[in-house]
Design an enzyme around this catalytic site. Structure first.
Site, mmCIF file in Angstrom:
data_model
loop_
_atom_site.group_PDB
_atom_site.id
_atom_site.type_symbol
_atom_site.label_atom_id
_atom_site.label_comp_id
_atom_site.label_asym_id
_atom_site.label_seq_id
_atom_site.Cartn_x
_atom_site.Cartn_y
_atom_site.Cartn_z
ATOM 1 C CG HIS A 1 -3.070 9.419 -0.020
ATOM 2 N ND1 HIS A 1 -3.854 10.215 1.030
ATOM 3 C CD2 HIS A 1 -3.676 8.333 0.119
ATOM 4 C CE1 HIS A 1 -5.016 9.608 1.221
ATOM 5 N NE2 HIS A 1 -4.823 8.272 0.565
ATOM 6 C CG ASP B 1 -2.825 6.770 -3.357
ATOM 7 O OD1 ASP B 1 -4.005 6.284 -3.303
ATOM 8 O OD2 ASP B 1 -2.010 6.554 -2.625
ATOM 9 C CG ASP C 1 0.318 0.719 5.527
ATOM 10 O OD1 ASP C 1 -0.121 1.112 4.335
ATOM 11 O OD2 ASP C 1 -0.120 1.322 6.496
ATOM 12 C CE LYS D 1 -6.278 8.561 -2.416
ATOM 13 N NZ LYS D 1 -7.439 7.766 -1.799
ATOM 14 C CD GLU E 1 -3.218 2.253 -2.920
ATOM 15 O OE1 GLU E 1 -4.143 2.765 -2.986
ATOM 16 O OE2 GLU E 1 -2.052 2.523 -2.471
ATOM 17 C CD GLU F 1 -7.571 5.328 -3.933
ATOM 18 O OE1 GLU F 1 -6.553 4.839 -3.103
ATOM 19 O OE2 GLU F 1 -8.352 6.126 -3.660
ATOM 20 C CG HIS G 1 -1.618 1.090 1.474
ATOM 21 N ND1 HIS G 1 -1.927 1.978 2.583
ATOM 22 C CD2 HIS G 1 -2.729 1.534 0.625
ATOM 23 C CE1 HIS G 1 -2.865 2.909 2.381
ATOM 24 N NE2 HIS G 1 -3.449 2.632 1.215
ATOM 25 N NE ARG G 2 -1.751 5.845 1.410
ATOM 26 C CZ ARG G 2 -2.088 6.454 2.490
ATOM 27 N NH1 ARG G 2 -1.312 7.366 3.195
ATOM 28 N NH2 ARG G 2 -3.466 6.473 2.799
#
Ligand code: G3P
Ligand code: CA
Length: 242
Positions: free
Chosen positions: A49, A36, A226, A108, A34, A106, A7-8
């Site tokens: 993000h 953003d 994460d 945003k 993943e 993702e 995640h990120r």
């Protein structure tokens, strides 16, 4: 086997949404990352993000009000020693061509309605020939439908914070091949029913040991975490199962 998406990037230990965090996720053995995306004033897709650069970089202001060259001067590793820029999506996709990872982009665009964001992302995914390894997700489900209409060959997945009734029916109705729910928003039964209907389920953000065990135990499609190092370690206990 449940796939592990960082995640990120490997954000538990490295600055989120930086190339450093993505490279470390790959080293950790994650199956995917993943990230953003937002759009700069001059229309560049950047990996960050928040709508504003304030929390994660040395700068201030909205991404939409800054030029790409201005954003590139900022440091996205504010708590670390080594300076790291905000990556462009191009940079990440070039790196993707050096590995076999999957990437969940993702969009945003829930607060700032970035004009043409879907089309710009799709154009790049096609340019780098990554259609099979990309999943486009968003809390903005209109954007998910637009993305599917523009590029039916790229998997889409709506994001959810709350549980919804028969999510597989909803996913099918918008032609999404997956859903990305908040990890606490779905029971095991609903996850299994969704997967049995051919819809991938990738809950976020799964960081606690107990939650990782829960999703590995039901062979959930993937988790978004994460901490890919911890996830890879815990998943090993489930790999020998028939
Ligand atoms: O994609 C899952 C998760 O990243 C959605 O929430 O706020 O971390 O982008 P957020
Ligand atoms: Ca995200």
């Amino acid at each position: 086997m449940t796939l592990i998406f960082a995640h990120r990037g490997y954000s538990a230990s490295y600055a989120e949404n930086t190339m450093g965090a993505f490279l470390e996720a790959e080293k950790a053995g994650a199956d995917g990352v993943e990230l953003d995306v937002q759009l700069t004033k001059d229309g560049e897709i950047v990996v960050i993000h928040d709508e504003k650069v304030d929390r994660t970089t040395s700068g201030t202001g909205f991404v939409k009000d800054l030029l790409f060259k201005e954003i590139r001067k900022l440091n996205a590793n504010v708590k670390g020693i080594k300076k790291e820029p905000v990556p462009s999506l191009i940079e990440v996709l070039e790196w993707m061509n050096t590995n076999k990872l999957r990437c969940n982009i993702e969009l945003k665009n829930g607060l700032v309605p970035y004009e043409g964001m879907e089309e710009k992302v799709i154009r790049l995914v096609r340019k780098y020939d990554l259609m099979d390894r990309i999943i486009i997700s968003s809390f903005n489900h209109y954007s998910i439908v637009d993305s599917y209409r523009m590029a039916p060959e790229i998997e889409t997945a709506p994001l959810f914070i709350e549980g919804i009734y028969m999510p597989w029916i909803y996913a099918q109705s918008i032609r999404a091949k997956g859903i990305h729910p908040k990890h606490s928003a779905m029971s095991d039964n609903i996850i299994i029913n969704t997967m049995d209907s051919g819809i991938a389920v990738r809950p976020y953000t799964v960081n606690k040991d107990m939650d990782m065990h829960r999703f590995f135990n039901i062979n959930c499609t993937a988790i978004i975490t994460d901490d890919p190092v911890k996830a890879v370690r815990i998943r090993k206990q489930y790999e020998k199962r028939p």
